[in-house]
Design a protein around this motif. Structure first.
Motif, mmCIF file in Angstrom:
data_model
loop_
_atom_site.group_PDB
_atom_site.id
_atom_site.type_symbol
_atom_site.label_atom_id
_atom_site.label_comp_id
_atom_site.label_asym_id
_atom_site.label_seq_id
_atom_site.Cartn_x
_atom_site.Cartn_y
_atom_site.Cartn_z
ATOM 1 N N SER A 161 0.835 -1.207 0.000
ATOM 2 C CA SER A 161 0.000 0.000 0.000
ATOM 3 C C SER A 161 0.871 1.259 0.000
ATOM 4 O O SER A 161 0.505 2.268 -0.584
ATOM 5 N N GLN A 162 2.035 1.188 0.645
ATOM 6 C CA GLN A 162 2.944 2.328 0.632
ATOM 7 C C GLN A 162 3.479 2.570 -0.783
ATOM 8 O O GLN A 162 3.637 3.707 -1.207
ATOM 9 N N CYS A 163 3.740 1.503 -1.496
ATOM 10 C CA CYS A 163 4.215 1.622 -2.872
ATOM 11 C C CYS A 163 3.146 2.265 -3.753
ATOM 12 O O CYS A 163 3.439 3.110 -4.592
ATOM 13 N N ARG A 164 1.893 1.835 -3.540
ATOM 14 C CA ARG A 164 0.794 2.418 -4.316
ATOM 15 C C ARG A 164 0.649 3.906 -4.018
ATOM 16 O O ARG A 164 0.460 4.717 -4.919
ATOM 17 N N LEU A 165 0.731 4.254 -2.735
ATOM 18 C CA LEU A 165 0.635 5.658 -2.347
ATOM 19 C C LEU A 165 1.779 6.477 -2.955
ATOM 20 O O LEU A 165 1.578 7.581 -3.441
ATOM 21 N N ALA A 166 2.966 5.916 -2.912
ATOM 22 C CA ALA A 166 4.117 6.611 -3.482
ATOM 23 C C ALA A 166 3.956 6.777 -4.984
ATOM 24 O O ALA A 166 4.253 7.838 -5.547
ATOM 25 N N LEU A 167 3.466 5.738 -5.646
ATOM 26 C CA LEU A 167 3.241 5.793 -7.086
ATOM 27 C C LEU A 167 2.175 6.821 -7.437
ATOM 28 O O LEU A 167 2.351 7.630 -8.356
ATOM 29 N N ALA A 182 0.731 12.171 -9.436
ATOM 30 C CA ALA A 182 0.098 13.470 -9.196
ATOM 31 C C ALA A 182 1.113 14.603 -9.354
ATOM 32 O O ALA A 182 0.819 15.654 -9.936
ATOM 33 N N ALA A 183 2.328 14.385 -8.851
ATOM 34 C CA ALA A 183 3.375 15.405 -8.977
ATOM 35 C C ALA A 183 3.757 15.598 -10.439
ATOM 36 O O ALA A 183 3.951 16.736 -10.908
ATOM 37 N N ALA A 184 3.856 14.520 -11.201
ATOM 38 C CA ALA A 184 4.186 14.618 -12.623
ATOM 39 C C ALA A 184 3.086 15.344 -13.377
ATOM 40 O O ALA A 184 3.360 16.169 -14.259
ATOM 41 N N LYS A 185 1.840 15.054 -13.022
ATOM 42 C CA LYS A 185 0.712 15.724 -13.669
ATOM 43 C C LYS A 185 0.726 17.217 -13.353
ATOM 44 O O LYS A 185 0.479 18.052 -14.219
ATOM 45 N N ALA A 186 1.041 17.564 -12.118
ATOM 46 C CA ALA A 186 1.116 18.971 -11.715
ATOM 47 C C ALA A 186 2.249 19.683 -12.449
ATOM 48 O O ALA A 186 2.085 20.820 -12.911
ATOM 49 N N ARG A 187 3.400 19.013 -12.585
ATOM 50 C CA ARG A 187 4.522 19.609 -13.326
ATOM 51 C C ARG A 187 4.147 19.837 -14.784
ATOM 52 O O ARG A 187 4.459 20.872 -15.367
ATOM 53 N N ALA A 188 3.458 18.857 -15.372
ATOM 54 C CA ALA A 188 3.028 18.984 -16.770
ATOM 55 C C ALA A 188 2.047 20.135 -16.927
ATOM 56 O O ALA A 188 2.113 20.893 -17.906
ATOM 57 N N ALA A 189 1.157 20.305 -15.974
ATOM 58 C CA ALA A 189 0.191 21.407 -16.023
ATOM 59 C C ALA A 189 0.896 22.753 -15.915
ATOM 60 O O ALA A 189 0.562 23.707 -16.629
ATOM 61 N N VAL A 190 1.894 22.835 -15.055
ATOM 62 C CA VAL A 190 2.665 24.076 -14.909
ATOM 63 C C VAL A 190 3.424 24.388 -16.197
ATOM 64 O O VAL A 190 3.425 25.521 -16.679
#
Length: 117
Positions: free
Chosen positions: A2-8, A13-21
């Protein structure tokens, strides 16, 4: 697991935010570029407006131009000599030479003599 899933999910989400920026920055740059006028050199001829405003010079269906000028050189929106040359049917070297000559004369005052309209 579950920690791996959360990290993934967090990483996605961070990659999507960077792409949006990055996308927003690209749109902003395009918007700023579109706001910039296409560079050109012109020779203003205000006296021509005065002549054209005289009664009988132009046919009645014509309106005298408010901003009378001669366009000396029109550059492409991106400022490249190659695109400017192609658009005007000139060699890039000729556009470069004209550009350099006009840059050297920028701010100078000239006299023009109108011989025909």
């Amino acid at each position: 697991l579950s920690q791996c899933r959360l990290a993934l999910e967090s990483e996605k989400a961070a990659a999507k935010a960077r792409a949006a920026v990055e996308s927003a920055k690209a749109r902003q740059a395009e918007s700023e570029k579109a706001k910039q006028p296409t560079p050109f050199w012109k020779f203003d001829l205000p006296e021509v407006s005065q002549v054209l405003a005289q009664r009988g010079i132009l046919p009645g269906c014509f309106a005298p131009a408010e901003d009378t000028h001669v366009l000396l050189l029109q550059l492409a929106a991106d400022g490249s000599n190659e695109a400017s040359a192609k658009a005007q049917g000139l060699d890039p070297e000729a556009v470069e030479a004209m550009r350099e000559a006009l840059e050297a004369l920028q701010g100078e005052t000239f006299e023009a003599r109108m011989t025909k309209i």
